[in-house]
Each structure stands twice: as C-alpha cells, then as structure tokens.
Design a protein around this motif. Structure first.
Motif: not given
Length: 390
Positions: A324-333, A335-339
C-alpha cells in the motif's frame, strides 16, 4: 442469564451505510456473496423470485453475477432489502462491512477497509480505534452463526487492555512506520514463546534491539513490485493504475532476470512527506489489526488469509502495508509530486487496495515473500521496510 460482553471499535459502532450515496457500492464488484442454507431454503419455498437469482456450486449457495454486479442491485439500492426487508438478506449482506467474533465469554465487532465509509472513518476520524460497549444484532444474538474463537485465557477486560496497548503502540506519532513494525516484529518473536496471558507485559516494556538493514538481501529490489502487481491483477483494477506502477520503475541492465529500481522522484516524494505518509499508513495497520482479530489467530477466513502463526500473520501485515505504501507514493507522485495527497484520495486508494487483497486468495508471489520473511527474519524485514531499497 446475563448476556456476554460485546466490545466494538468506535469506527464500526458509529458506521452508517451510505446506501445510494456510496461512491462505489459494494454490490458492484465481482465478489462472491455467499447465501446461507437457511435463506436459500426460505427463498426456494417462499420467495421463488429470489431463488431465481442465486446459484449453487461446490462451496454452497451464492448470488449470481450479472456483468460483475449483484442482480439485486437497483439504482444503488438492494432490491431485496427495499422490497422484502432486512430479514430476507443473507448473513453476508447483513454483516458487511462488519466483522463479528465470538470468544468464550465476550464478542467483538470490527470492520473491513474495503468499504469506502469504513476507510474514511479509520483514516480521518479523531479516535476510530477506541473500544466501546455494544450489542450483537438480532441475527447473531447469543453468538448465533458466529464461529467460536480461542482466547487462550483472555477475558474481555484483558483483551481490551491488550488491544488498547497494541493499537496505541502502532499509532505512536513519535515513531516512523519502519520503527513501529520493527518493534512489533521483536514482540511477535517473544509472543510466540509466552502464554497469551503474559503478552500485555511485552507492550509495557521498552524494546531496545533493532534489526540492521541489508539492502543486498536477495530479491529486495524485485519482489515488492511483483507482489503489488499481483495484488492489482484482480478484476476491476484500472489498467492505468497498473501501468502507473510499472512506469514508476526503471529496468536495470543485469544478466538473467531483469531487476527494477523505483525512480528517484518517488523516493524524493516519500522523503519529503514521510512523516504524514507514515501516520496514515499506521492507521491502516491498526485497522487491519482490528479486521483480522490479531493478536489472537482467527478461525475465520477473514484472518486466516494472513497465516496460521503469529509470525506468518505479522509478515503478511508487513507485505500489505509495504504494498500500500508503494501504491500511494506512486499515485501521489503521479497526481501532484509537490503536495501531500488529500484525505479523499487516500480513502479511495485504501479501499480500492483493500478490495483487491481482502476478498481474494493470497497470490503465489505474496506467499513467496511471506516465506522469505519467515526464513530470513529481521534483516530481510528491515530491507523490506527500507523505502530506499526499492
């Protein structure tokens, strides 16, 4: 005769189904909705229209599927509940997303993160994991229909104290996610050597020793990605999500099987927001503990998929938290790598991930990594927790 104590986690006691307001109704996915024998016979003899929408296989009766959704779903509402009342629902539908467990002299009530509203409450409520007094619903009065679990000497009070200490430790904001899980790893080792009635002392004592990381442990750069892709290779996963995960890794030039390395921008994202990310993942960890009934090993399928020993259970927890950590970091990055991702994004990612892993058999890649962790112990665990090793 006095009724046994029932303890519920606050998030499930306060839960109210969103019905047609749900962003992703649970009747949409291609899940097996089991129908108990009692309701199947009732449908057959009294409600033939309902009997026509169920089927039977080697595992028993279940709802037929119509284009990956329950045939009773009508404009976001259950037609059985609407037209016939709650008593005509199978136990599966009356229970979900609630998880009941019956012990010698008490019962517990939790929930599963595959429900969007449960995910929201666990991730955003102020105190979702507080334990409160509750009662069983009518169809489970006196433990009816519940599989008896083994407490090994714990009564309701001692179970509550153990859960409170365990979850309090998991949610410790002064520790990072790897520190929390490394600490629990050492406690699980000790728990396997002690009677259940002594476990409380393990959570009251400091743990000094920490496992050393070893980034050269075999498979450390490949298996986390393979496991996550396996978990996402389930019905309903958008292809864009799988491709997003694949595209986040670079293929390393090596002889034999290819190896993969997570692109630096995602590692930078995690480094920038690691504290906030870890605290959200610690909430997911606590919620999974409540769902599966840990640290008591569950006799039900919702719990046994984690393994049949404390060590197996713990290593499966680690694998799923890291996936899950890997998935949300990739999805977050992506989506918006600055927020930092919003609460709404987190809720969606968590419940979608939980739908892939909570209602399907464990895959061979996940089992292989569980075996690695079981055999190689704390150094391999430390590598798995090290985000820079991906």
């Amino acid at each position: 005769m006095a009724q046994p104590t029932t303890l519920a986690f606050a998030y499930i006691e306060e839960f109210r189904c969103l019905t047609d307001r749900c962003p992703d109704n649970c009747c949409h996915d291609d899940w097996r909705i089991a129908i108990d024998e009692k309701h199947a016979r009732l449908y057959q003899h009294t409600y033939p229209a309902l009997y026509d929408i169920i089927a039977k296989d080697d595992s028993g009766y279940h709802m037929r599927r119509d284009k990956a959704q329950c045939p009773a779903l009508d404009q976001g509402l259950c037609a059985i509940h609407r037209d016939y009342g709650e008593s005509l629902l199978s136990d599966t539908c009356m229970n979900y997303p609630r998880m009941y467990r019956a012990f010698d002299h008490f019962q517990t009530k939790a929930g599963t993160l595959s429900c969007p509203e449960i995910a929201r409450k666990c991730l955003t409520d102020a105190h979702p994991f507080a334990l409160v007094d509750s009662v069983l619903p009518d169809h489970h009065q006196d433990g009816q229909g519940l599989i008896q679990q083994q407490t090994q000497g714990l009564d309701a009070s001692r179970w509550q104290q153990l859960q409170t200490a365990l979850i309090g430790q998991i949610l410790d904001s002064e520790r990072s996610l790897p520190e929390v899980l490394q600490r629990l790893a050492l406690q699980v080792e000790a728990m396997e050597q002690q009677p259940v009635t002594e476990w409380q002392t393990l959570f009251d004592s400091p743990v000094a020793r920490q496992p050393a990381s070893n980034a050269n442990t075999p498979g450390s750069s490949t298996l986390p990605l393979v496991v996550l892709l396996e978990q996402l290779d389930r019905p309903g996963t958008p292809e864009s999500m799988r491709q997003g995960v694949l595209n986040a890794f670079d293929v390393l030039p090596t002889e034999g099987q290819p190896e993969f390395r997570l692109q630096p921008r995602y590692q930078h994202y995690y480094a920038q927001f690691s504290k906030a990310l870890d605290q959200r993942l610690q909430r997911y960890t606590a919620a999974e503990i409540t769902r599966t009934g840990f640290p008591l090993l569950s006799n039900t399928s919702a719990g046994q998929d984690y393994g049949l020993s404390l060590r197996e259970w713990f290593h499966t927890l680690v694998i799923r938290v890291m996936s899950l950590r890997l998935l949300v970091v990739i999805n977050s990055g992506n989506s918006d790598a600055t927020a930092l991702a919003t609460d709404e994004q987190w809720v969606e990612w968590v419940y979608q991930f939980s739908r892939k892993v909570n209602h399907q058999p464990v895959g061979p890649c996940e089992l292989a990594l569980r075996l690695e962790l079981n055999e190689q112990g704390l150094p391999r665990l430390a590598t798995c927790l090290d985000f820079n090793a991906l």
